[in-house]
Design an enzyme around this catalytic site. Structure first.
Site, PDB file in Angstrom:
ATOM      1  N   HIS A 181      33.647  39.023  24.316  1.00 10.67           N
ATOM      2  CA  HIS A 181      32.278  38.073  24.503  1.00 10.67           C
ATOM      3  C   HIS A 181      32.918  36.772  24.128  1.00 10.67           C
ATOM      4  O   HIS A 181      32.223  36.128  23.624  1.00 10.67           O
ATOM      5  CB  HIS A 181      31.364  38.560  23.696  1.00 10.67           C
ATOM      6  CG  HIS A 181      30.646  39.660  24.284  1.00 10.67           C
ATOM      7  ND1 HIS A 181      30.691  40.221  25.430  1.00 10.67           N
ATOM      8  CD2 HIS A 181      29.686  40.492  23.488  1.00 10.67           C
ATOM      9  CE1 HIS A 181      29.922  41.596  25.648  1.00 10.67           C
ATOM     10  NE2 HIS A 181      29.392  41.752  24.753  1.00 10.67           N
ATOM     11  N   HIS A 228      22.901  38.400  27.898  1.00 11.58           N
ATOM     12  CA  HIS A 228      22.986  39.528  26.727  1.00 11.58           C
ATOM     13  C   HIS A 228      21.724  39.955  26.125  1.00 11.58           C
ATOM     14  O   HIS A 228      21.738  40.202  24.704  1.00 11.58           O
ATOM     15  CB  HIS A 228      24.205  39.361  25.880  1.00 11.58           C
ATOM     16  CG  HIS A 228      24.673  40.626  25.260  1.00 11.58           C
ATOM     17  ND1 HIS A 228      24.027  41.349  24.351  1.00 11.58           N
ATOM     18  CD2 HIS A 228      25.951  41.293  25.303  1.00 11.58           C
ATOM     19  CE1 HIS A 228      24.933  42.510  23.838  1.00 11.58           C
ATOM     20  NE2 HIS A 228      26.082  42.439  24.552  1.00 11.58           N
ATOM     21  N   GLU A 237      23.746  44.055  31.181  1.00 12.51           N
ATOM     22  CA  GLU A 237      24.520  42.977  31.535  1.00 12.51           C
ATOM     23  C   GLU A 237      25.144  42.688  32.835  1.00 12.51           C
ATOM     24  O   GLU A 237      26.287  43.522  33.157  1.00 12.51           O
ATOM     25  CB  GLU A 237      25.642  42.779  30.447  1.00 12.51           C
ATOM     26  CG  GLU A 237      24.801  42.883  29.037  1.00 12.51           C
ATOM     27  CD  GLU A 237      25.905  43.478  28.064  1.00 12.51           C
ATOM     28  OE1 GLU A 237      27.054  42.867  27.894  1.00 12.51           O
ATOM     29  OE2 GLU A 237      25.705  44.340  27.425  1.00 12.51           O
TER      30      GLU A 237
END
Length: 353
Positions: free
Chosen positions: A104, A174, A317
């Site tokens: 991420h 997210h 996501e």
């Protein structure tokens, strides 16, 4: 749209919370730190509102914890194996923050920076310049994300980015959802009875470190077949190697769409039988990461003193596939100078008939 203070960063910069409401009982709150969606209030089948997003009441936990609750993710959502990739003959090393892998965007990623916010029409525009070399990524990346709320109870998320050097880009949102919408101080319970369908014939198998094995496997005959609606918990404890690797569902599904298509299509449908709430995801992305909250363990105290227990929230996501910079057969995630990264996703809320 209204705004109010939401605390102060350690360096003294103020954080602001923006509230979007549409007059149909839906309210969405966003802070400029991390572009985090902190609250999503949606009516149930009886017209009673409830907050269906996991999050915190104050800024401090967002600074300390890293489960990415409600946050914008970048430069690269999901994992890059060992934090390494080669681009145009040059090797790059990113920080590893998830075992031996990069997750991420690193630490800090886009979820831990203060975005510049501006109200534009009926939307909230958030802008951030990720400078050349930040978290090891090449090039200056100028990213813009616009949140808006429609009269159809849709949260629209539009991403835009440009760069001055080739660089991997895979932005996503997210949020963790629990459609029961538990009142403050009460547990929303787990999400295992939520019923989900995913428009995907294939998914991305992973190794024990959640890195793709390279192939795209058919869902037929596996616990990953959600082409027809099934409760999340129906097969989550089956003795399946991929479920063991993800500690449940934490995989990318390959969405069914014509090759090269950029149409906005429905990818995911989720309903919660008790409240009657429905969440649909429409996206232009080729994949969606479905995560069943396997690493929530009750140690996080959320809004209203609510503990976020094991599998008490799920994520859907929209994104490109994990580790794409190292997987030539996957859809390309390299943005080059002169190109424009643009993608849109919509989270539509309603109630069951």
């Amino acid at each position: 749209m209204t705004q109010a203070p939401f605390g102060t960063l350690p360096d003294g910069r103020p954080v602001t919370q923006y509230t979007l409401a549409n007059g149909r009982g839906m309210v969405v709150k966003v802070i400029d730190f991390g572009g985090i969606i902190t609250e999503i209030h949606v009516p149930d089948r009886h017209g009673v509102g409830g907050d269906v997003a996991l999050g915190f009441d104050t800024l401090e936990p967002y600074l300390k914890e890293s489960p990415y609750l409600g946050a914008l993710i970048g430069r690269y959502g999901n994992r890059i194996a060992k934090g390494r990739f080669t681009l145009d003959g040059k090797d790059y090393q990113l920080p590893v923050n998830n075992g031996e892998n990069h997750l991420h965007g690193g630490d800090p990623g886009f979820d831990k920076v203060l975005w510049t916010a501006a109200v534009e029409g009926e939307g909230l525009a958030l802008r951030y310049r990720s400078v050349d070399g930040e978290q090891g990524y090449p090039g200056n990346l100028d990213a813009t994300v616009v949140y808006s709320l429609t009269d159809d109870n849709e949260i629209v998320v539009r991403f835009h980015a440009v760069t001055d050097q080739p660089t991997p880009v895979n932005l996503t949102q997210h949020s963790y959802f629990n459609l029961r919408g538990a009142p403050a101080g009460e547990s929303g319970g787990d999400i295992l009875q939520h019923v989900i369908s995913i428009d995907a014939d294939r998914f991305v198998p992973i190794d024990a470190g959640s890195i793709p094995l390279g192939d795209l496997a058919p869902v037929t005959g596996t616990p990953f077949d959600f082409r027809r609606p099934r409760p999340i918990g129906e097969r989550i404890e089956q003795p399946d190697k991929q479920l063991r690797h993800g500690t449940g569902y934490d995989h990318n599904w390959v969405l069914n769409r014509p090759e090269g298509s950029r149409d906005l299509r429905r990818a995911v449908h989720v309903c919660e039988p008790e409240s009657g709430r429905v969440l649909e995801l429409f996206t232009q992305e080729p994949g969606v990461q479905f995560y069943s909250g396997n690493f929530l363990d009750g140690s996080l105290t959320g809004k209203g003193g609510r503990a976020y227990a094991f599998r008490s929230g799920f994520c859907i996501e929209p994104q490109h596939f994990p580790d794409s910079p190292n997987q030539p057969a996957y859809p390309d995630t390299i943005l080059r100078p002169g190109e424009v990264y643009e993608t849109e996703s919509r989270f539509r809320f309603s109630v069951m008939d």
